[in-house]
Scaffold this motif. Structure first.
Motif, mmCIF file in Angstrom:
data_model
loop_
_atom_site.group_PDB
_atom_site.id
_atom_site.type_symbol
_atom_site.label_atom_id
_atom_site.label_comp_id
_atom_site.label_asym_id
_atom_site.label_seq_id
_atom_site.Cartn_x
_atom_site.Cartn_y
_atom_site.Cartn_z
ATOM 1 N N TYR A 1 0.829 -1.208 0.000
ATOM 2 C CA TYR A 1 0.000 0.000 0.000
ATOM 3 C C TYR A 1 0.866 1.262 0.000
ATOM 4 N N PHE A 2 1.920 1.268 0.815
ATOM 5 C CA PHE A 2 2.820 2.431 0.840
ATOM 6 C C PHE A 2 3.492 2.630 -0.523
ATOM 7 N N SER A 3 3.927 1.541 -1.129
ATOM 8 C CA SER A 3 4.577 1.639 -2.435
ATOM 9 C C SER A 3 3.610 2.158 -3.492
ATOM 10 N N LEU A 4 2.346 1.726 -3.407
ATOM 11 C CA LEU A 4 1.347 2.207 -4.355
ATOM 12 C C LEU A 4 1.132 3.712 -4.193
ATOM 13 N N ARG A 5 1.015 4.162 -2.947
ATOM 14 C CA ARG A 5 0.841 5.600 -2.730
ATOM 15 C C ARG A 5 2.085 6.380 -3.171
ATOM 16 N N THR A 6 3.250 5.780 -3.007
ATOM 17 C CA THR A 6 4.478 6.433 -3.479
ATOM 18 C C THR A 6 4.472 6.556 -4.996
ATOM 19 N N ALA A 7 4.044 5.488 -5.675
ATOM 20 C CA ALA A 7 3.964 5.534 -7.144
ATOM 21 C C ALA A 7 2.982 6.611 -7.589
ATOM 22 N N GLU A 8 1.872 6.756 -6.858
ATOM 23 C CA GLU A 8 0.923 7.819 -7.196
ATOM 24 C C GLU A 8 1.553 9.201 -7.021
ATOM 25 N N ALA A 9 2.275 9.387 -5.914
ATOM 26 C CA ALA A 9 2.928 10.678 -5.677
ATOM 27 C C ALA A 9 4.006 10.944 -6.718
ATOM 28 N N GLN A 10 4.741 9.894 -7.101
ATOM 29 C CA GLN A 10 5.749 10.067 -8.152
ATOM 30 C C GLN A 10 5.080 10.441 -9.474
ATOM 31 N N THR A 11 3.950 9.820 -9.770
ATOM 32 C CA THR A 11 3.228 10.148 -10.997
ATOM 33 C C THR A 11 2.778 11.602 -10.994
ATOM 34 N N GLU A 12 2.258 12.049 -9.851
ATOM 35 C CA GLU A 12 1.831 13.442 -9.749
ATOM 36 C C GLU A 12 3.011 14.399 -9.897
ATOM 37 N N VAL B 1 5.051 7.416 -17.572
ATOM 38 C CA VAL B 1 4.425 6.150 -17.978
ATOM 39 C C VAL B 1 4.894 5.005 -17.073
ATOM 40 N N GLU B 2 6.173 5.021 -16.719
ATOM 41 C CA GLU B 2 6.728 3.962 -15.875
ATOM 42 C C GLU B 2 6.072 3.947 -14.492
ATOM 43 N N THR B 3 5.862 5.118 -13.903
ATOM 44 C CA THR B 3 5.239 5.153 -12.575
ATOM 45 C C THR B 3 3.778 4.707 -12.632
ATOM 46 N N ARG B 4 3.106 5.006 -13.737
ATOM 47 C CA ARG B 4 1.728 4.530 -13.903
ATOM 48 C C ARG B 4 1.690 3.012 -13.999
ATOM 49 N N ARG B 5 2.654 2.434 -14.715
ATOM 50 C CA ARG B 5 2.734 0.961 -14.789
ATOM 51 C C ARG B 5 2.972 0.368 -13.411
ATOM 52 N N SER B 6 3.890 0.961 -12.669
ATOM 53 C CA SER B 6 4.196 0.464 -11.331
ATOM 54 C C SER B 6 2.972 0.533 -10.429
ATOM 55 N N ARG B 7 2.233 1.630 -10.507
ATOM 56 C CA ARG B 7 1.039 1.791 -9.672
ATOM 57 C C ARG B 7 0.002 0.717 -10.005
ATOM 58 N N ALA B 8 -0.199 0.448 -11.306
ATOM 59 C CA ALA B 8 -1.174 -0.570 -11.723
ATOM 60 C C ALA B 8 -0.797 -1.949 -11.200
ATOM 61 N N GLN B 9 0.484 -2.301 -11.292
ATOM 62 C CA GLN B 9 0.919 -3.621 -10.826
ATOM 63 C C GLN B 9 0.803 -3.749 -9.304
ATOM 64 N N LEU B 10 1.074 -2.674 -8.590
ATOM 65 C CA LEU B 10 0.914 -2.699 -7.133
ATOM 66 C C LEU B 10 -0.555 -2.848 -6.752
ATOM 67 N N GLU B 11 -1.448 -2.247 -7.509
ATOM 68 C CA GLU B 11 -2.875 -2.427 -7.254
ATOM 69 C C GLU B 11 -3.275 -3.881 -7.491
ATOM 70 N N HIS B 12 -2.697 -4.509 -8.515
ATOM 71 C CA HIS B 12 -2.954 -5.937 -8.760
ATOM 72 C C HIS B 12 -2.457 -6.773 -7.577
ATOM 73 N N PHE C 1 -10.939 -5.322 -8.546
ATOM 74 C CA PHE C 1 -10.468 -4.486 -7.438
ATOM 75 C C PHE C 1 -9.915 -3.176 -7.986
ATOM 76 N N THR C 2 -10.388 -2.080 -7.411
ATOM 77 C CA THR C 2 -9.904 -0.749 -7.796
ATOM 78 C C THR C 2 -9.748 0.092 -6.540
ATOM 79 N N LEU C 3 -8.641 0.797 -6.468
ATOM 80 C CA LEU C 3 -8.374 1.673 -5.336
ATOM 81 C C LEU C 3 -8.272 3.106 -5.850
ATOM 82 N N ASP C 4 -9.002 4.009 -5.225
ATOM 83 C CA ASP C 4 -8.973 5.408 -5.651
ATOM 84 C C ASP C 4 -7.575 6.001 -5.473
ATOM 85 N N VAL C 5 -7.217 6.872 -6.395
ATOM 86 C CA VAL C 5 -5.913 7.533 -6.348
ATOM 87 C C VAL C 5 -5.954 8.653 -5.308
ATOM 88 N N MET C 6 -4.925 8.665 -4.439
ATOM 89 C CA MET C 6 -4.810 9.715 -3.424
ATOM 90 C C MET C 6 -3.535 10.533 -3.581
#
Length: 468
Positions: free
Chosen positions: A178-189, A234-245, A258-263
């Motif tokens: 979960y932390f890694s997913l949120r990090t990927a979202e922050a990196q994407t932003e 694009v790379e961070t978006r891929r990472s976020r998708a795989q972490l959600e999986h 399963f879908t988790l809202d982006v924060m």
């Protein structure tokens, strides 16, 4: 008849009493393997050794203060398949204990039969009807059955601790994912913001090129910077998708459902208390499981040693046999038997001695595994204690450098517009600012990971805040 039965019962009980008086346990006394535990952690203020025992912890992840994480952890317990597997193994161990305890009780059986036959000595065919009952009980003179029960109980305790260890490991894995997913979202932003800034830089250089102030090389460098940022985005978006999986599978659900809202926001890193709990060895389920396996191996030595002594069984049979059911219950048709039986292998080619040696070796292996588990636990705590401390220091320096990098980028951009520096200076300043921002996010993620692992190492860690 009743007098004979009474005398037989008395003789059987006398034999049993004499055997019990002479009985001696064959299992060596159990002692937990000795460990040379230091009085304090090298990287913290306090540590005191304690007795290994399983202490189930509460919602330790609440220290991160993230409601989404709390909700995911609640779903984990319900859906994760590995946790279901561990619970099934625990149930199997519980059934094995019940089966071993059953051997301490006598076994009873009943039977009924009827047959019709004729022989040359009989003038006509004869019908025979019989009802019978039997009982047998192995007298645990040498402690073989008791040792089996003790071993099964220890294995059940170890299985329960394994179940808790799997649950704790999965909870920590869920938190880190979960932390890694949120990090990927922050990196994407962050990269999205960089892309927008780089697009403005491309427009600026193109405008300057059209009026002859900038060179074609400036435009190419600005476009290169933009394309690299888009590739990283694009790379961070891929990472976020795989972490959600990965989160979906941890929860026992197909990724497509399963879908988790982006924060794009990371939880705060909890403060580690200066005084750590003194019950490290009590709280870690892997240590509790390892210690219980030593006890189970010790009980198996008793089982192996009991093979050198005879097995004594008391058995009884009684029933009625006659030609008709109406005459079955009359005294002349009664038959019964009662008495002890003893069995002992006289020569086995050394198989029993080999069994004792094997059990002793298994006990030594379990003791070594227990000590290694304790040492590994101490190392894990020490490693994450130093990680928590040094990553905090690293984050402080990065925050300071981030402010300086942003200031340098503003100055360089103004200088380029004034024509005092080349666009290479702008590119360098942009690259530095973006790199520091991404490093700061990565460090925050690693700080969360270190705190999460430390909580796992302490099987629930420090005192938790009260529920809201």
């Amino acid at each position: 008849m009743r007098s004979e039965l009474s005398h037989a019962l008395q003789r059987g009980l006398a034999t049993l009493a004499a055997g019990l008086l002479a009985a001696c346990g064959s299992t060596p006394p159990y002692q937990r393997p000795a460990m040379d535990i230091p009085p304090a952690f090298k990287e913290a203020a306090l540590f005191q050794p304690a007795q290994p025992r399983l202490l189930l912890q509460g919602e330790w992840w609440r220290v991160f203060g993230d409601e989404t994480l709390n909700s995911l952890q609640a779903q984990l317990v319900i859906g994760n398949e590995n946790l279901g597997l561990a619970f099934a193994q625990y149930r199997a161990a519980r059934a094995a204990l019940a089966a071993s305890r059953a051997a301490l009780a006598p076994s009873l059986g009943v039977g009924a039969s009827t047959s019709r036959g004729r022989s040359p000595s009989l003038p006509s065919a004869e019908t025979t009807v019989s009802l019978s009952g039997s009982a047998s009980w192995e007298v645990d003179l040498w402690g073989r059955i008791s040792a089996q029960v003790d071993g099964a109980q220890a294995r059940l305790d170890a299985s329960e601790a394994d179940w808790a260890a799997v649950r704790l490991s999965l909870q920590a894995a869920l938190a880190q994912t979960y932390f890694s997913l949120r990090t990927a979202e922050a990196q994407t932003e962050s990269l999205n913001n960089a892309v927008q800034a780089y697009r403005r830089s491309v427009e600026m250089t193109q405008d300057r090129y059209r009026v002859g102030i900038a060179s074609a090389a400036d435009v190419a460098q600005a476009q290169t910077q933009l394309k690299l940022a888009l590739a990283q985005w694009v790379e961070t978006r891929r990472s976020r998708a795989q972490l959600e999986h990965a989160l979906a599978v941890l929860l026992g659900r197909p990724p497509s459902l399963f879908t988790l809202d982006v924060m794009a926001r990371l939880p705060a890193v909890p403060d580690v208390p200066a005084q750590l709990p003194a019950q490290l060895l009590e709280r870690r389920p892997d240590i509790a499981a390892a210690e219980r396996r030593v006890a189970a191996a010790n009980a198996q030595i008793g089982v192996a040693q009991a093979a050198f002594f005879p097995a004594v069984t008391l058995s009884a049979n009684a029933g009625y046999r006659g030609e008709t059911i109406a005459n079955l219950m009359s005294a002349p048709h009664l038959f019964w038997s009662l008495g002890p039986a003893m069995a002992l292998a006289v020569f086995d080619g050394g198989a029993r001695r080999a069994g004792v040696d094997s059990a002793q070796a298994a006990a030594d292996q379990a003791a070594a595994a227990y000590r290694q588990t304790v040492l590994a636990a101490l190392q894990e705590v020490e490693d994450n204690l130093v990680s928590v401390a040094t990553l905090q220091e690293e984050a402080t320096y990065l925050e300071e450098s981030q402010g300086e990098a942003r200031r340098a980028l503003d100055i360089t951009t103004h200088q380029y517009r004034a024509g005092t520096v080349s666009y290479l200076n702008v590119v360098a300043a942009q690259t530095t600012a973006l790199s520091i921002e991404r490093s700061l996010l990565d460090t925050h993620n690693r700080r969360l990971a270190a705190a999460n692992q430390l909580l796992k190492n302490l099987a629930g860690g420090w005192p938790l805040p009260p529920n809201p």
